[in-house]
Design an enzyme around this catalytic site. Structure first.
Site: not given
Length: 792
Positions: A4, A77, A79, A81, A327, A329, A373
């Site tokens: 990203e 990433d 997640d 999104e 990570y 989030r 996660h």
């Protein structure tokens, strides 16, 4: 391989050989266009996606690389999104599915990346559909309610499925504070000492009294230290005559105070016990944001930004670029077995085995947490904050230090305390009065060696049952109950998390959006609801009760989780939502009154006609106006609590009618307005010091026709950046042209070439069109060059 961000690509490049080309998408590349709904509600909520503005060059570059690659690895990433970005990339690049792979890693380290490439997967379409459902829900709510607010409240407002509920929480707290009525209560604290030979009363009074008005009284820790040095301690009155002590007024408190102020006190009971405190779990997104706000004073946006930098990689000199934390989030407190082994090894080597628990500490995550996660932790526990401080800026060092200490402390033994509770009794003229004192002594520091927890409380002197005590100070203190505390960024994130509003990745944007829209403002790091925020909340609460219901918002978040985790049909979720929503929207469009047409009675009378004043809503918020309007036009401002602000008459005269000028405040700050408004609309501007600014010179005619409206003429106006030409019919016509074109336009007009027939011709004459064409040609030329290079 596509990631990203450019920083992440730079770090990963170190670990992958020459067989890989690492490219960055720089966030999202495709989304619903900003103009229009772009969701076909009638045909299964089909979305229309376009390449985002400014991303054409990025997509072109990615396509060129994709055409010549053997395999495409999407490493966005982990997640929802990130999964959605990976899906959009796969759709745009068109690499066959058998050559497209999804790799995820929660840390940018050599081992994590190798592990991800050892087990590449495919796109998780449940996760993609969950994110798509969220995006469509938010677009429907935002794009169908916002125009309603423009018509019924004010232009430029917006509504959101999550943001509106967040504003409601702050409005609710605002009204709780406003409605709160303080309740009086009294306490009678006492300070005792076991030293019966000395009188410390005068010395204590001198110690706690500030020397000057600018001095602060001693802190609680300083007071405890002073008392401990004199074998003294603080106690609170617990019972009077066997009943819990309560006093709601001075008379009740003074009756008891008069009875105990000269009484003799003895130790009635001693209770000793052991206690321990366990370290908190490693950070998840919300707890990191809260602790960084409370300990470091970081706003949520800053914490999020710095955590992203630490995750994507920092240049550590000879070690190269390295991702320092996992990570950021996440809502899981899970720690991988390798990380547990590493941190236990660090504790054993550097701190000693006495700090190492027999078994690893385990922390429970909430039900909705994704156990795949990990918690936020350092990628290498041996990289201590002190070791890498030279390579970090101040914010990066402070946040990394916080993450590192929390992680190490979470794997250590609990701290242990010896706790002592004393009961001090006195027989008085009215009954027996009993005081209680508590103290604790740290026996084993445990995790607090790494993670400081603040004051340890007071330390009690050695005492025996029946031992006499001398009083250092006894006093009756008046107190009042306090209203609910205003939200800070840290406490608001905690409240959002508790209520299930939003997700870790959205907290920062929620807080930013509700302030940008003017619904909420911050003062001294506390949130205050604005008049606009309250009015919009009331309107939406009345006509969209489900959208504004916290429980329903939480339910929708759970439904989105089920789409991802339990294969729930995303179209079914949208259909169930849209049916009732559409009915509410139609009702609101038909019945909602304009905010400016609504009034609320006030306690004030109109000074002009004697009738009652009412609260109205205007472009600058709430104000007081005569209820007889339009027959009586009296109006005046009010503060946030609705109190009338007295109008102050200045020494200046109106430049138009020479009547007195009144101090006023508008959206651009304070100014002077004519006292005969609205009959006279004369105003005078004020500078930052409150001095009257000289009046602006009148616009200077140029005699040049306006090319847009054809009726007006261009005039020369003054601005902060200097003179410019604008249409004399402003604000009906908003034409603006550089003052540098003045002589050129005069020549064109005298030659009969100005004003031209069309706006496009005007742009061409002014040189605007030509510049745009040149830019397009350059872009086309670059594209052709790239295509030729790929072909060769």
């Amino acid at each position: 391989m596509i990631v990203e961000s450019g920083a992440k690509a730079k770090t990963i490049n170190r670990y992958l050989g020459p067989a890989f080309e690492v490219k960055a998408s720089i966030g999202h590349v495709r989304d619903l266009p900003s103009k229009g709904l772009n969701v076909d509600i009638e045909h299964d909520f089909a979305p229309t996606y376009d390449i985002m503005p400014g991303k054409d060059r990025t997509v072109t570059s990615l396509k060129a690389s994709a055409r010549k690659c053997d395999k495409l690895y999407l490493a966005t990433d982990l997640d929802r999104e990130g999964e959605a970005i990976a899906w959009h990339l796969s759709e745009l690049l068109g690499v066959p599915a058998e050559r497209t792979f999804r790799v995820v890693f929660n840390a940018i380290t050599n081992s994590a990346i190798k592990e991800a490439f050892a087990k590449p997967g495919k796109l998780d379409m449940d996760k993609v559909m969950a994110q798509q459902a969220r995006r469509i829900l938010d677009r429907i709510v935002g794009y169908q309610i916002s125009p309603l607010l423009w018509k019924k409240v004010a232009w430029g407002l917006s509504a959101g499925r999550v943001q509106s509920v967040a504003v409601k929480m702050i409005v609710k707290r605002e009204r709780e504070i406003r409605a709160f009525e303080p309740v009086e209560y009294w306490l009678i604290p006492a300070f005792f000492t076991t030293d019966l030979q000395n009188d410390y009363s005068a010395e204590w009074l001198a110690f706690i009294t500030p020397k000057t008005e600018d001095d602060n009284p001693p802190t609680q820790a300083e007071q405890y230290k002073w008392l401990a040095e004199r074998s003294a301690f603080k106690a609170e009155l617990q019972t009077v005559g066997g009943e819990k002590f309560e006093a709601s007024n001075a008379r009740q408190a003074e009756r008891i105070f008069d009875a105990i102020k000269d009484a003799r006190f003895k130790i009635a009971d001693i209770e000793k016990k052991k206690s321990s405190s366990r370290a908190s779990a490693p950070f998840i997104t919300s707890t990191l944001q809260q602790v960084a706000a409370n300990r470091l004073g970081f706003i949520i946006e800053r914490t999020t930004r710095i955590a992203q930098q630490l995750y994507e990689g920092i240049d550590l000199g000879s070690m190269g670029s390295l991702g320092l934390i996992t990570y950021m989030r996440t809502d899981s407190t899970h720690i991988s077995s390798e990380a547990v082994k590493d941190v236990r090894g660090y504790i054993s080597r550097r701190l000693g085995d006495k700090y190492l628990p027999e078994k690893p500490n385990i922390y429970a995550s909430k039900k909705s947490a994704q156990q795949a996660h990990e918690a936020i932790r350092p990628t290498d526990v041996d990289l201590t904050p002190a070791d890498i401080k030279p390579f970090l800026n101040d914010g990066q060092f402070k946040l990394y230090d916080l993450v590192w200490r929390r992680f190490v402390a979470s794997a250590m033994k609990p701290a242990r305390w010896n706790v002592t509770n004393l009961q001090i009794a006195a027989e008085t003229s009215i009954c027996q009065c009993v005081y209680k004192a508590a103290g604790r002594v740290l026996v084993f520091d445990g995790y607090t060696r790494i993670w400081q927890t603040g004051s340890n409380g007071q330390e009690l002197p050695p005492v025996k049952t029946g031992q006499s005590l001398a009083s250092v100070d006894i006093k009756a203190e008046q107190h009042f109950t306090k209203p609910p505390a205003r939200y800070t960024e840290g406490s608001f994130v905690k409240a959002l998390e508790k209520e299930g509003i939003g997700r870790p990745s959205t907290y920062a944007s929620i807080i930013s959006t509700i302030q940008d829209r003017g619904y909420v403002e911050q003062n001294e790091k506390k949130f205050f609801a604005t008049d606009v925020g309250e009015i919009v909340t009331d309107k939406l609460d009345e006509y969209f009760p489900k959208i504004m219901d916290i429980a329903f918002t939480r339910y929708m978040e759970e439904q989105l989780d089920k789409i991802e985790e339990q294969h729930l049909d995303w179209l079914g979720v949208l259909r169930d939502f849209y049916g009732p929503f559409k009915q509410n929207l139609e009702t609101a469009q038909a019945e909602m009154k304009h905010a400016k047409a609504e009034t609320t009675p006030s306690e004030y009378e109109c000074p002009d006609c004697g009738k009652g004043l009412v609260y109205r809503f205007g472009k600058n918020g709430k104000f007081l106006s005569c209820s007889a309007y339009p027959d009586c036009k009296f109006a005046c401002p009010c503060d946030k609590e609705g109190n009338m602000i007295e109008q102050k008459v200045s020494e200046h005269k109106c430049p138009v009618c020479e009547k007195p000028m009144i101090e006023k405040s508008g959206r651009f700050g304070p100014f002077l307005g004519c006292s005969d408004y609205p009959n006279c609309k004369g105003i005078l501007g004020l500078d930052k010091e409150g001095n009257v600014l000289p009046p602006k010179p009148p616009p200077e005619p140029t005699g040049i026709k306006c090319y847009k409206c054809k009726d007006g003429e261009l005039v020369i106006r003054q601005s902060k950046k200097g003179p410019f030409m604008g249409c004399g019919r402003f604000p009906k016509c908003r034409t603006i042209i550089s003052i540098k074109q003045l002589d050129y336009l005069k020549e064109l007009q005298s030659a009969g070439k100005w004003p031209p027939e069309t706006w496009e011709e005007a742009d061409e004459l002014l040189g605007r069109k030509k510049a745009k064409k040149t830019k397009k040609k350059t872009k086309k030329a670059k594209k052709a060059k790239k295509t030729a290079k790929v072909a060769s």
